[in-house]
Design a protein around this motif. Structure first.
Motif, PDB file in Angstrom:
ATOM      1  N   LYS A 108       1.665  13.241  15.812  1.00  8.10           N
ATOM      2  CA  LYS A 108       1.495  14.631  14.719  1.00  8.10           C
ATOM      3  C   LYS A 108       2.846  14.606  13.997  1.00  8.10           C
ATOM      4  N   HIS A 109       3.928  14.776  14.775  1.00  8.36           N
ATOM      5  CA  HIS A 109       5.336  15.051  14.129  1.00  8.36           C
ATOM      6  C   HIS A 109       5.712  14.122  13.223  1.00  8.36           C
ATOM      7  N   LEU A 110       5.544  12.791  13.497  1.00  5.76           N
ATOM      8  CA  LEU A 110       6.074  11.803  12.673  1.00  5.76           C
ATOM      9  C   LEU A 110       5.087  11.574  11.214  1.00  5.76           C
ATOM     10  N   LYS A 111       4.176  12.055  11.230  1.00  7.05           N
ATOM     11  CA  LYS A 111       3.483  12.326   9.939  1.00  7.05           C
ATOM     12  C   LYS A 111       4.097  13.335   9.083  1.00  7.05           C
ATOM     13  N   THR A 112       4.189  14.604   9.734  1.00  2.00           N
ATOM     14  CA  THR A 112       4.924  15.610   9.094  1.00  2.00           C
ATOM     15  C   THR A 112       6.257  15.207   8.384  1.00  2.00           C
ATOM     16  N   LEU A 113       6.989  14.504   9.179  1.00  2.00           N
ATOM     17  CA  LEU A 113       8.329  14.013   8.576  1.00  2.00           C
ATOM     18  C   LEU A 113       8.034  13.125   7.361  1.00  2.00           C
ATOM     19  N   CYS A 114       7.080  12.082   7.516  1.00  2.00           N
ATOM     20  CA  CYS A 114       6.830  11.229   6.254  1.00  2.00           C
ATOM     21  C   CYS A 114       6.098  11.983   5.204  1.00  2.00           C
ATOM     22  N   ASN A 115       5.587  13.050   5.662  1.00  2.00           N
ATOM     23  CA  ASN A 115       4.905  13.803   4.349  1.00  2.00           C
ATOM     24  C   ASN A 115       5.896  14.508   3.599  1.00  2.00           C
ATOM     25  N   GLY A 116       6.793  14.856   4.295  1.00  3.00           N
ATOM     26  CA  GLY A 116       8.097  15.751   3.567  1.00  3.00           C
ATOM     27  C   GLY A 116       7.945  17.257   3.855  1.00  3.00           C
ATOM     28  N   GLY A 117       9.037  17.973   3.149  1.00  2.00           N
ATOM     29  CA  GLY A 117       8.888  19.280   2.788  1.00  2.00           C
ATOM     30  C   GLY A 117       9.964  19.677   1.801  1.00  2.00           C
ATOM     31  N   ASP A 118       9.809  20.926   1.542  1.00  2.00           N
ATOM     32  CA  ASP A 118      10.660  21.268   0.200  1.00  2.00           C
ATOM     33  C   ASP A 118      11.716  22.185   0.771  1.00  2.00           C
ATOM     34  N   PHE A 119      12.884  21.834   0.242  1.00  2.00           N
ATOM     35  CA  PHE A 119      14.055  22.650   0.909  1.00  2.00           C
ATOM     36  C   PHE A 119      15.140  22.760  -0.309  1.00  2.00           C
ATOM     37  N   THR A 134      15.724  22.139  -5.676  1.00  2.00           N
ATOM     38  CA  THR A 134      14.839  22.025  -4.480  1.00  2.00           C
ATOM     39  C   THR A 134      14.520  20.443  -4.087  1.00  2.00           C
ATOM     40  N   PHE A 135      14.704  20.099  -3.135  1.00  2.00           N
ATOM     41  CA  PHE A 135      14.710  18.555  -2.862  1.00  2.00           C
ATOM     42  C   PHE A 135      13.426  18.280  -2.088  1.00  2.00           C
ATOM     43  N   ARG A 136      12.813  17.258  -2.142  1.00  2.00           N
ATOM     44  CA  ARG A 136      11.447  17.061  -1.287  1.00  2.00           C
ATOM     45  C   ARG A 136      12.219  15.973  -0.348  1.00  2.00           C
ATOM     46  N   CYS A 137      12.479  16.506   0.980  1.00  2.00           N
ATOM     47  CA  CYS A 137      12.827  15.820   1.969  1.00  2.00           C
ATOM     48  C   CYS A 137      11.886  14.898   2.905  1.00  2.00           C
ATOM     49  N   LYS A 138      12.015  13.671   2.860  1.00  2.28           N
ATOM     50  CA  LYS A 138      11.052  12.919   3.617  1.00  2.28           C
ATOM     51  C   LYS A 138      11.644  11.788   4.315  1.00  2.28           C
ATOM     52  N   LEU A 139      10.938  11.471   5.563  1.00  2.00           N
ATOM     53  CA  LEU A 139      11.550  10.353   6.318  1.00  2.00           C
ATOM     54  C   LEU A 139      10.532   9.259   5.818  1.00  2.00           C
TER      55      LEU A 139
END
Length: 243
Positions: A108-119, A134-139
């Motif tokens: 679950k959480h690894l997919k969330t990190l790879c999908n990214g979030g805006d900060f 605003t940056f899109r932060c992704k793993l």
């Protein structure tokens, strides 16, 4: 960044899918443990069991800890993502619970990190202004790097192995000392501070703050929670690697 090339290898514990190059190894993985030799294990290593092995009671090695148990204390097979096993593998009753909790991160959480979030990005000592980008932060797909995507500004990627600490922020963009509360009175994450070493080995800190005008704050909060879990796994790996 494309996913690293992988190869299938067989160990005495099972089949593993690992990167071809060691430089592509995920920071979340741990090494296979050495097995306790059979001749050093005459009884089950579960302290509350200690059943004696004989021709009817066989030894079974836990693939996670390498210790020796009877079938009753080591009869479960569950995925062991941190060792890159293709199929579920046998683990003792203690390790199986640890792996099940970790598998939630990988599923679950690894997919969330790879999908990214805006900060909104804030360097240590800087103030966030209305014009801040605003940056899109992704793993990255190899799980080794946090990248920052923006149409206007740039920020160096952060190597996960160089992370020294993460801290959840619960304040607003303008005043982090004032926590945000949900309807139940619980503090709501507004951002995350990550301390790391850059390529020059200088210590830096970056704060990723959820924009209060964002229409998708939930995505950012989920990314923050996932990053906290990711750092916990990395910290545990470091402790295991210590001599």
């Amino acid at each position: 960044m494309s996913a690293p090339e992988k190869k299938l290898v067989r160990s005495k514990s099972g089949l593993r899918m690992i990167p071809v190059n060691n430089v592509d190894v995920s920071p979340f993985t741990i090494s296979e443990p050495p097995w306790v030799p059979d001749n050093e294990c005459v009884v089950c290593m579960n302290s509350s069991c200690r059943a004696k092995f004989d021709f009817r009671r066989r030894r079974h090695h836990c693939r996670r800890c390498g210790r020796c148990f009877c079938n009753s204390c080591c009869d479960s097979k569950v995925p062991l993502n941190r060792m890159c096993f293709v199929d579920p593998v046998r683990q003792c009753n203690v390790c199986v619970e640890v792996s099940r909790k970790e598998n939630e991160f990988f599923d679950k959480h690894l997919k969330t990190l790879c999908n990214g979030g805006d900060f909104v990005l804030k360097e240590s000592g800087d103030e966030i202004e209305g014009s801040s980008s605003t940056f899109r932060c992704k793993l990255s797909t190899d799980n080794r790097t946090v990248t920052f995507e923006s149409n206007h500004d740039k920020h160096e990627p952060i190597q996960m192995e160089r992370l020294e600490s993460v801290q959840i922020l619960t304040g607003g963009v303008d005043a982090e000392v004032f926590p945000r509360l949900d309807d139940d009175g619980n503090m709501v994450a507004s951002g995350i501070a990550m301390k790391y070493q850059n390529h020059s080995s200088d210590k830096n800190m970056v704060k990723l703050v959820i924009n209060p005008t964002s229409t998708n704050k939930r995505e950012g909060q989920m990314w923050i929670a996932a990053m906290q879990k990711a750092f916990k796994l990395i910290h545990e790996t470091r402790m295991l690697d210590k001599p």
